[in-house]
Write a protein that holds these residues in place. Structure first.
Motif, PDB file in Angstrom:
ATOM      1  N   THR A 117       0.847  -1.187   0.000  1.00 39.77           N
ATOM      2  CA  THR A 117       0.000   0.000   0.000  1.00 39.77           C
ATOM      3  C   THR A 117       0.883   1.237   0.000  1.00 39.77           C
ATOM      4  O   THR A 117       1.854   1.318   0.749  1.00 39.77           O
ATOM      5  N   ARG A 118       0.518   2.208  -0.825  1.00 37.98           N
ATOM      6  CA  ARG A 118       1.253   3.471  -0.895  1.00 37.98           C
ATOM      7  C   ARG A 118       0.882   4.333   0.294  1.00 37.98           C
ATOM      8  O   ARG A 118      -0.287   4.549   0.595  1.00 37.98           O
ATOM      9  N   GLU A 120       1.454   8.086   2.156  1.00 39.58           N
ATOM     10  CA  GLU A 120       1.908   9.475   2.039  1.00 39.58           C
ATOM     11  C   GLU A 120       2.344   9.948   3.413  1.00 39.58           C
ATOM     12  O   GLU A 120       1.589   9.847   4.375  1.00 39.58           O
ATOM     13  N   THR A 141       6.352   9.750  -0.404  1.00 37.47           N
ATOM     14  CA  THR A 141       5.522   8.554  -0.521  1.00 37.47           C
ATOM     15  C   THR A 141       6.413   7.333  -0.384  1.00 37.47           C
ATOM     16  O   THR A 141       7.599   7.366  -0.734  1.00 37.47           O
ATOM     17  N   ASN A 143       5.990   2.881  -0.524  1.00 37.85           N
ATOM     18  CA  ASN A 143       5.142   1.717  -0.707  1.00 37.85           C
ATOM     19  C   ASN A 143       5.565   0.666   0.322  1.00 37.85           C
ATOM     20  O   ASN A 143       6.674   0.146   0.259  1.00 37.85           O
TER      21      ASN A 143
END
Length: 190
Positions: A117-118, A120, A141, A143
């Motif tokens: 999941t990315r 931020e 960001t 991952n």
């Protein structure tokens, strides 16, 4: 390699620890009951969640709700009301049990079959820092492909393990990872 921040806020920066922001986001994804425990509806929803099965009752007992079955029945029937301390225990037990129940589901959604999941990472707030002491930080960001340690620590409420798991993940940012130990917000979806 940078060390952990020893004197955060010394020059006026503000923010929260990254693992606390992750815990807040995971709490939001857990979809807790929105009605406060102080209302009849909120209390009943939590009590029904904690008492619907023997497994749920055992988990509630393990989470700190150690009242007798007779007291629970009186609360459910509305003949007695819990004290403020018991309301807090009910809410804490509900959150602990809910975290355990949704942990496996969240883990599968966040890992996404190995795709991850990315995330931020919004940097700390330096508006109160003199320009000569400000760092150059920006939105980053990342991952995250392996959420096991983060979700396990969150589901048990272990802040130290969650902090260690978060640091383990942000080390992937390279030599700048120390700048993201404290953040204003962390965002991700599952």
């Amino acid at each position: 390699m940078p060390e952990r921040t020893a004197e955060f806020g010394k020059y006026g920066a503000s923010g929260i620890k990254g693992h606390e922001a992750v815990a807040r986001r995971l709490d939001a994804l857990a979809d807790f009951i929105a009605t406060p425990v102080t209302t009849r509806r909120g209390l009943m929803a939590r009590l029904h969640y904690l008492t619907r099965t023997p497994h749920a009752r055992a988990a509630a007992y393990d989470a700190g709700l150690t009242v007798t079955d007779r007291t629970l029945q009186a609360w459910l029937a509305g003949t007695r009301s819990p004290t403020k301390q018991n309301l807090a225990r009910i809410d804490d037990a509900y959150r602990a049990v809910r975290r355990r129940n949704v942990a496996r589901y969240l883990l599968a959604r966040l890992n996404r079959a190995g795709r991850g999941t990315r995330v931020e990472i919004h940097p700390l707030n330096q508006s109160g820092v003199r320009p000569s002491h400000q760092r150059v930080v920006e939105l980053r960001t990342l991952n995250i492909r392996h959420w096991e340690a983060l979700v396990a620590a969150w589901s048990t409420g272990d802040d130290r393990a969650l902090d260690d798991a978060w640091i383990e993940q942000i080390v992937d940012l390279g030599s700048q990872w120390g700048q993201y130990e404290y953040v204003t917000n962390i965002g991700f979806a599952a």
